[in-house]
Structures are given as C-alpha cells and as structure tokens.
Design a protein around this motif. Structure first.
Motif, PDB file in Angstrom:
ATOM      1  N   LYS B  23       0.849  -1.194   0.000  1.00  0.00           N
ATOM      2  CA  LYS B  23       0.000   0.000   0.000  1.00  0.00           C
ATOM      3  C   LYS B  23       0.890   1.252   0.000  1.00  0.00           C
ATOM      4  N   ALA B  24       1.931   1.240   0.824  1.00  0.00           N
ATOM      5  CA  ALA B  24       2.838   2.392   0.915  1.00  0.00           C
ATOM      6  C   ALA B  24       3.542   2.636  -0.419  1.00  0.00           C
ATOM      7  N   ILE B  25       3.882   1.556  -1.117  1.00  0.00           N
ATOM      8  CA  ILE B  25       4.524   1.701  -2.433  1.00  0.00           C
ATOM      9  C   ILE B  25       3.575   2.400  -3.401  1.00  0.00           C
ATOM     10  N   PHE B  26       2.323   1.945  -3.420  1.00  0.00           N
ATOM     11  CA  PHE B  26       1.378   2.536  -4.375  1.00  0.00           C
ATOM     12  C   PHE B  26       0.950   3.940  -3.959  1.00  0.00           C
ATOM     13  N   ASP B  27       0.930   4.209  -2.655  1.00  0.00           N
ATOM     14  CA  ASP B  27       0.579   5.546  -2.187  1.00  0.00           C
ATOM     15  C   ASP B  27       1.710   6.546  -2.435  1.00  0.00           C
ATOM     16  N   SER B  28       2.940   6.028  -2.587  1.00  0.00           N
ATOM     17  CA  SER B  28       4.101   6.910  -2.692  1.00  0.00           C
ATOM     18  C   SER B  28       4.159   7.644  -4.027  1.00  0.00           C
ATOM     19  N   GLY B  29       3.307   7.249  -4.978  1.00  0.00           N
ATOM     20  CA  GLY B  29       3.393   7.832  -6.316  1.00  0.00           C
ATOM     21  C   GLY B  29       4.711   7.409  -6.941  1.00  0.00           C
ATOM     22  N   LYS B 171      11.456  -0.728   8.896  1.00  0.00           N
ATOM     23  CA  LYS B 171      10.556   0.421   8.840  1.00  0.00           C
ATOM     24  C   LYS B 171       9.919   0.387   7.457  1.00  0.00           C
ATOM     25  N   VAL B 172       8.621   0.672   7.398  1.00  0.00           N
ATOM     26  CA  VAL B 172       7.923   0.589   6.114  1.00  0.00           C
ATOM     27  C   VAL B 172       8.625   1.438   5.057  1.00  0.00           C
ATOM     28  N   GLU B 173       9.023   2.675   5.409  1.00  0.00           N
ATOM     29  CA  GLU B 173       9.620   3.543   4.380  1.00  0.00           C
ATOM     30  C   GLU B 173      10.975   3.014   3.885  1.00  0.00           C
ATOM     31  N   ASN B 174      11.717   2.339   4.753  1.00  0.00           N
ATOM     32  CA  ASN B 174      12.975   1.723   4.305  1.00  0.00           C
ATOM     33  C   ASN B 174      12.703   0.598   3.316  1.00  0.00           C
ATOM     34  N   ALA B 175      11.728  -0.244   3.660  1.00  0.00           N
ATOM     35  CA  ALA B 175      11.388  -1.364   2.785  1.00  0.00           C
ATOM     36  C   ALA B 175      10.905  -0.851   1.429  1.00  0.00           C
ATOM     37  N   VAL B 176      10.076   0.195   1.458  1.00  0.00           N
ATOM     38  CA  VAL B 176       9.543   0.772   0.211  1.00  0.00           C
ATOM     39  C   VAL B 176      10.686   1.272  -0.670  1.00  0.00           C
ATOM     40  N   THR B 177      11.624   2.003  -0.078  1.00  0.00           N
ATOM     41  CA  THR B 177      12.751   2.547  -0.832  1.00  0.00           C
ATOM     42  C   THR B 177      13.571   1.426  -1.453  1.00  0.00           C
TER      43      THR B 177
END
Lengths: 204, 204
Positions: B23-29, B171-177
């Motif tokens: 979800k965070a990946i798709f929300d990140s644009g 952390k979600v943002e680390n995984a997303v990056t």
C-alpha cells in the motif's frame, strides 16, 4: 568468517565520463566501498602520493607482477604500464568491503575473465538514446555525421553485451544515483542475505 | 513490438506487513507499474467494486479457470477462492507495463513455477536480525520464547531460498525505498537495455 565484499566495475567507451562519475560517487559520501588504487610505472608527479594516487613501481616490479599473475588487469599506455594489483582487491574483498574499480573497456574484459562474480556496470553516452531524435530531425545534421554516430553506437552496444547493467550518463547525478541503487540492490540478493542469516542462526 | 514489462512479486511470512508495504509503495506515487487485481468467489462487500478491489466471479467460473490453467496462482480460504488471473497479468506485461503482485508464500511458489523470469522479493521480519541481540540479552526473555523465535527464523530462511531479493521490513519507508531501488536496478540490466538500444539502431 566475514562475508566477502562485492567487486564493482565501472567502465564504458572512452569519453563517456567514467572518471567524473566515479569521482562524484566518492565525493557524495554515503558510500561503503573502497576505491581500488591502480599501479603504474610512470613518474610520480608533484603532489601525488604512493598508495593514494597510485602505487608507483618500477618497470621490473610491474613486469614481474604480470608474469606472476598478480594483476587483475593491465595495459600499456605511452610507454608506461597501468594496472590493478590483485592483492589489494583480494584483501579488501576478503575483509568484507566492496571494491570499486573504474577502468577502460579492455581492462574490464580482463577483470571479467578473472572475477566473473563482479558487478559490471557499463556507462553509456546519452547519444545512443538521442540518436533517434537526431535522425528524425536529419535536416539539422550532416548525413555523414549521423552515420558516424550510428557506427559508434553499434560498436558501443556490442561492448555492452559483456556487462550486467547499463547506465546512461545523461546527468552525472542521475548516473551516480542509479549506480548506488544497483550496488544497494546487489546487497539485497538472497544468496548474500541468506548467508548472513544462516550465520546468525548457526551462532545460536 | 513493445518490450515486455517486469513481473514483481512481493511475498513473505504471514504477519510481516506485506500489505502495508504494498500500500505504501502505491501511495508513494512515482511508480510505473500496475497492481495485479485478484479474483475471488467471495461476496462483494459494501463499497467494493468489480475490477477495482477484486474481480468478483462465481465458484463455477473460478473452477473453470483453474481447470483451463487461467490462474497464475490460487488458494482456498474459509470456503472461498482467491487467485491471480493470468490473462490480466499477461496483457499488462505484454503492453510493456510492470505488474506488481503481493501474495502469500504459497502463491509466490506457484507463480515462480509459471513465470520464473519474475523478480521475487521476500519481505523479512526484523526479528531475524534482532534475534542475535535478543539471545545475547537472554536474561530479559524466556528461553522457550527464544527457541520458538529461532525455529520460526529457520523456517523463514528456508522460504527465502526461492527468492531473488530479501528486504527487511524494519521500517515501512525503508522497505519501500529498497523495493523501488530493486525494480529500478532490474530495469538497468543489460539484456533489457540492449534490446531497447538495438531497436533504436535497427529502426535507422
């Protein structure tokens, strides 16, 4: 046992800006790898330091190293030898640190033969990508010039075939970011990560 | 001919936070891939839309698809089927777009068999990494609990073996990056880039 570092090789056609990109990577901080210092037989210039800018060695020492297989790659250029000492690379990798090599295409080919497990990154000129639009706007360019560019592009594409990744040097900062992301991703590959995990579990 | 997109599969042990990361990946644009919509036989809930949240189909249609090999993977869960329609994935990849799949470990295994060329990313709980320090500070934890965690870790490491990359969900943002950088790097791999270049040259 420490996990072996990655060997990262940056190369590309001459004039593509390998040195600028390499310098920008090391100036950017936030990196965790060693730059491989080359060995040369040329004279030390004012301000240069042995073991920092180059390992300065005599022709005899260098040729002995060639004979002993002690160089990862080497070339002769205007009467002097330039090369990458295998021992330095091997020690750094064994200590668990990544090694970053920035070398000519012929040197990269020699490294590929000796250390095929390296990560080989080919820096491409933006020209290949721009070629098409140039051709489409042919009016603005001489046909001969376009053909010359086309030939160069075909040659560059042939070189690229021996590499793992291709990064366009459209802007230095873009190329730097991409190369850093490639190195980061390579460290996330399962065979590397799993060893680390297995070790943790085994230790307990 | 358009170049085929990449199939990106995110999986990991249950409870690791796959859904949150996806979800965070798709929300990140800043992304350029399609999320693969699942098919299910369960009832549509208020607010859900066919073709957006799920493809809602009857049990008969779903079982016919299973028989015809029309599902990339599927599972039964409390009396209902859930699966990934092959056609949707195939069409999106053929159109040159990447497809992002977030699925359970068993589903990922089925996808690996049908599309081994996909990029398989395993999301790991930070626990494996933290295990060691927990063991070292054993006084603060029950031995039985530590042993249970160790067993779980061994199981997770076994699962990981079938994946290309492992990303810690500390952390979600680390995984997303990290996941975004993996996808970016995969697009820089020479076999993909070279086709694009060859096409440019051939067109001229």
């Amino acid at each position: 046992m420490t996990e072996r570092g990655l060997l990262i090789v940056l190369s590309g056609p001459s004039g593509v800006g390998k040195g600028t990109v390499r310098k920008a990577i090391f100036d950017s901080g936030e990196i965790d790898f060693e730059y491989s210092i080359s060995m040369t037989t040329r004279q030390k210039r004012a301000g240069e330091e042995d073991g920092v800018d180059y390992f300065f060695r005599s022709k005899e020492v260098f040729e002995q190293l060639i004979e002993d297989g002690g160089l990862l790659e080497y070339a002769e250029y205007v009467g002097n030898y330039y090369g990458t000492p295998l021992e330095y690379v091997e020690q750094t990798l064994s200590s668990g640190k990544d090694v970053f090599l920035e070398i000519e295409v012929n040197g990269a080919k020699q490294v590929r033969e000796k250390m095929p497990e390296g990560i080989f990154i080919f820096l491409t000129p933006p020209d290949i990508m721009e070629l098409k639009s140039r051709i489409l706007n042919r009016g603005t360019e001489k046909i001969a010039l376009v053909e010359q560019r086309l030939e160069k592009a075909v040659e560059e594409i042939k070189m690229m075939d021996h590499y793992d990744y291709a990064v366009v040097n459209d802007k230095v900062e873009n190329a730097v970011t991409k190369i850093k992301h490639i190195i980061e991703s390579e460290h996330l590959k399962v065979p590397r990560v799993i060893n680390r995990y297995k070790k943790i579990v085994e230790e307990m």
